[in-house]
Design a protein around this motif. Sequence first.
Motif, PDB file in Angstrom:
ATOM      1  N   TYR A  32       0.841  -1.186   0.000  1.00  0.00           N
ATOM      2  CA  TYR A  32       0.000   0.000   0.000  1.00  0.00           C
ATOM      3  C   TYR A  32       0.884   1.248   0.000  1.00  0.00           C
ATOM      4  O   TYR A  32       1.962   1.270   0.607  1.00  0.00           O
ATOM      5  N   SER A  33       0.411   2.285  -0.646  1.00  0.00           N
ATOM      6  CA  SER A  33       1.135   3.552  -0.625  1.00  0.00           C
ATOM      7  C   SER A  33       0.141   4.695  -0.751  1.00  0.00           C
ATOM      8  O   SER A  33      -0.997   4.501  -1.189  1.00  0.00           O
ATOM      9  N   ALA A  34       0.582   5.874  -0.355  1.00  0.00           N
ATOM     10  CA  ALA A  34      -0.242   7.075  -0.452  1.00  0.00           C
ATOM     11  C   ALA A  34       0.471   8.075  -1.351  1.00  0.00           C
ATOM     12  O   ALA A  34       1.639   8.382  -1.135  1.00  0.00           O
ATOM     13  N   SER A  35      -0.222   8.587  -2.343  1.00  0.00           N
ATOM     14  CA  SER A  35       0.405   9.582  -3.220  1.00  0.00           C
ATOM     15  C   SER A  35       0.561  10.925  -2.522  1.00  0.00           C
ATOM     16  O   SER A  35       1.368  11.756  -2.948  1.00  0.00           O
ATOM     17  N   ARG A  36      -0.195  11.144  -1.469  1.00  0.00           N
ATOM     18  CA  ARG A  36      -0.020  12.336  -0.620  1.00  0.00           C
ATOM     19  C   ARG A  36       0.191  11.842   0.815  1.00  0.00           C
ATOM     20  O   ARG A  36      -0.688  11.890   1.654  1.00  0.00           O
ATOM     21  N   PRO A  37       1.402  11.339   1.116  1.00  0.00           N
ATOM     22  CA  PRO A  37       1.629  10.642   2.391  1.00  0.00           C
ATOM     23  C   PRO A  37       1.511  11.516   3.621  1.00  0.00           C
ATOM     24  O   PRO A  37       1.242  11.002   4.708  1.00  0.00           O
ATOM     25  N   ASP A  38       1.712  12.834   3.490  1.00  0.00           N
ATOM     26  CA  ASP A  38       1.639  13.686   4.670  1.00  0.00           C
ATOM     27  C   ASP A  38       0.293  14.389   4.821  1.00  0.00           C
ATOM     28  O   ASP A  38       0.143  15.283   5.646  1.00  0.00           O
ATOM     29  N   ARG A  39      -0.703  13.970   4.052  1.00  0.00           N
ATOM     30  CA  ARG A  39      -2.067  14.472   4.201  1.00  0.00           C
ATOM     31  C   ARG A  39      -2.769  13.679   5.300  1.00  0.00           C
ATOM     32  O   ARG A  39      -2.581  12.471   5.426  1.00  0.00           O
ATOM     33  N   ALA A  40      -3.566  14.366   6.117  1.00  0.00           N
ATOM     34  CA  ALA A  40      -4.299  13.676   7.183  1.00  0.00           C
ATOM     35  C   ALA A  40      -5.167  12.572   6.593  1.00  0.00           C
ATOM     36  O   ALA A  40      -5.772  12.737   5.526  1.00  0.00           O
ATOM     37  N   CYS A  41      -5.219  11.447   7.288  1.00  0.00           N
ATOM     38  CA  CYS A  41      -5.896  10.259   6.763  1.00  0.00           C
ATOM     39  C   CYS A  41      -7.357  10.242   7.177  1.00  0.00           C
ATOM     40  O   CYS A  41      -7.675  10.085   8.362  1.00  0.00           O
ATOM     41  N   ASN A  42      -8.251  10.376   6.202  1.00  0.00           N
ATOM     42  CA  ASN A  42      -9.689  10.284   6.443  1.00  0.00           C
ATOM     43  C   ASN A  42     -10.185   8.876   6.135  1.00  0.00           C
ATOM     44  O   ASN A  42      -9.414   7.963   5.884  1.00  0.00           O
ATOM     45  N   TYR A  43     -11.481   8.703   6.216  1.00  0.00           N
ATOM     46  CA  TYR A  43     -12.129   7.402   6.014  1.00  0.00           C
ATOM     47  C   TYR A  43     -11.695   6.352   7.031  1.00  0.00           C
ATOM     48  O   TYR A  43     -11.629   5.163   6.726  1.00  0.00           O
ATOM     49  N   LEU A  44     -11.418   6.775   8.256  1.00  0.00           N
ATOM     50  CA  LEU A  44     -11.049   5.820   9.295  1.00  0.00           C
ATOM     51  C   LEU A  44     -12.215   5.645  10.263  1.00  0.00           C
ATOM     52  O   LEU A  44     -12.743   6.620  10.807  1.00  0.00           O
ATOM     53  N   SER A  45     -12.600   4.414  10.474  1.00  0.00           N
ATOM     54  CA  SER A  45     -13.650   4.093  11.428  1.00  0.00           C
ATOM     55  C   SER A  45     -13.067   4.009  12.826  1.00  0.00           C
ATOM     56  O   SER A  45     -11.846   4.061  13.019  1.00  0.00           O
ATOM     57  N   TRP A  46     -13.952   3.829  13.806  1.00  0.00           N
ATOM     58  CA  TRP A  46     -13.473   3.610  15.165  1.00  0.00           C
ATOM     59  C   TRP A  46     -12.569   2.381  15.231  1.00  0.00           C
ATOM     60  O   TRP A  46     -11.521   2.405  15.870  1.00  0.00           O
ATOM     61  N   LEU A  47     -12.947   1.301  14.560  1.00  0.00           N
ATOM     62  CA  LEU A  47     -12.128   0.087  14.588  1.00  0.00           C
ATOM     63  C   LEU A  47     -10.768   0.316  13.938  1.00  0.00           C
ATOM     64  O   LEU A  47      -9.759  -0.241  14.386  1.00  0.00           O
ATOM     65  N   ASP A  48     -10.720   1.137  12.889  1.00  0.00           N
ATOM     66  CA  ASP A  48      -9.442   1.461  12.261  1.00  0.00           C
ATOM     67  C   ASP A  48      -8.545   2.224  13.234  1.00  0.00           C
ATOM     68  O   ASP A  48      -7.362   1.917  13.392  1.00  0.00           O
ATOM     69  N   LEU A  49      -9.117   3.248  13.887  1.00  0.00           N
ATOM     70  CA  LEU A  49      -8.353   4.018  14.864  1.00  0.00           C
ATOM     71  C   LEU A  49      -7.839   3.122  15.984  1.00  0.00           C
ATOM     72  O   LEU A  49      -6.661   3.184  16.360  1.00  0.00           O
ATOM     73  N   ALA A  50      -8.715   2.295  16.533  1.00  0.00           N
ATOM     74  CA  ALA A  50      -8.323   1.443  17.653  1.00  0.00           C
ATOM     75  C   ALA A  50      -7.231   0.464  17.232  1.00  0.00           C
ATOM     76  O   ALA A  50      -6.281   0.200  17.983  1.00  0.00           O
ATOM     77  N   ALA A  51      -7.345  -0.097  16.026  1.00  0.00           N
ATOM     78  CA  ALA A  51      -6.333  -1.032  15.547  1.00  0.00           C
ATOM     79  C   ALA A  51      -4.997  -0.332  15.359  1.00  0.00           C
ATOM     80  O   ALA A  51      -3.933  -0.867  15.719  1.00  0.00           O
TER      81      ALA A  51
END
Length: 482
Positions: free
Chosen positions: A275-294
């Motif tokens: 996996y990679s991000a083309s804008r790696p230093d942009r804040a990451c959206n689309y995160l659920s509670w389970l994503d945050l907790a993990a």
Amino acid sequence: MRNLIFLLLLSAIFCLLSPANASANNLNASSASLTGVDLAGGTIKVQFDISWDNSWRSSTNYDAAWIFVKYSTNAGSSWSHATLKTSGTNPANFSIGTGTAIEIVVPADKKGAFIQRSANGTGSVSTQNIQLVWDYAADGVTSAATVRVKAFAIEMCYIPQGAFSLGSGGAETSAFYSYPTTTNPYTVSSEGAITVGTSAGNLYYPSSPYGGDQSGPVPAAFPKGYNAFYIMKYEASQGQYADFLNTITSTQASARYPNSNASYRHTISGSHPNYSASRPDRACNYLSWLDLAAYADWAALRPMSELEFEKACRGTASAVANEYAWGNTTITQATTITGAENGTETVNGNCSYGSATYGGGDGGQGPLRCGIFATGSSTRESAGASYYGVMELSGCLWKRPVTVGNSTGRGFTGLQGDGSLATNGDANVTNWPGTDAVGAGFRGGNWVDVATYVRASDRNYAAFTYASRYYHSGARCVRTSP
């Protein structure tokens, strides 16, 4: 015969950020090597250089880097969390290296280390040949193994112990106050249990659809923000989250991958383990509670509480009615990006809110680069910085603290993550809100909402239960101070 083979890859999970007054940025961990293997003792030293700009340590607080190590014994198919040898400040056989004077602080669980200035000062940190001692035998690694090692670094701010105010005395929705007068903030003066109720001096808050049940008490074990803790200086970036996905199993990553590339400025794409991000230093959206907790569990951090959120915003300063995280009521919407979005872009304003469609840069609607409002000449207000130098606590993406507005949230005891996820990719820490997200709320507003939700004490959605991913939700984690 020595059979143990180590291969080291050093990864710094960080954002490349513009300078800010009293704000660390450009964290760089480099020149990694493995040295000093002790086959009899089952240890090896992870050595590296570290540097970052605009660091500080003052009588108020300081910045730090949270360093943790992952290892793989199956050529990178899966990664486990390394246990350091000894806890404490500058433990035996660890090395603080040469250059800027730093200290190494290892918590009791030995899941990582804080690297921070050892004396008051400001400016760049540049320290060479830092050494952490990994107790590989304690992790069950044998001398016959071929081991790959990765080290990660996350920028943090230290929030010191001390009393602080909940609520601003303003017009925020469902804000905390000291009963019976809504204009009197409530003072948190210890980590002892807090009575919630309608007797004079109790903590209370008005009823609203999502503010909570107005019940209590808030137990002594619930993290109240009085005791010291460290908080991520920035929201988790898209580059950070991609690195997380790449160092969990493919099954876990499948559960944790948002799969929202090109939607509302989300740029993570690919497949495990690339996996990679083309804008790696942009804040990451689309995160659920389970994503945050993990993510928190994987990094050996934990979710913050909503009381810790207000402490990180306001600090020990007196409350200002209707204030934002930067301590006053002046707010300017970000609408125009200047420059290519490569980590050097700037933006007007001091907050991302109100569903602006950006002019310049990549355009569109969504989160901005972590720390984008800070410049070499910015003030706390123009940088959008909190009392302790924490960025974007107001606006950009929803913060997801644990609420005091329902019994599940109040059952949170602040246990740290241990670096290991459940097989299905969920966090597996006792008394964290679970798969239904009950107990997790929203604070601090986001790029979509109006300015009133961005206020530091607004609790309109403090106990709102939402388990799915959404384009305005991100992640920010904390760790209790050793």
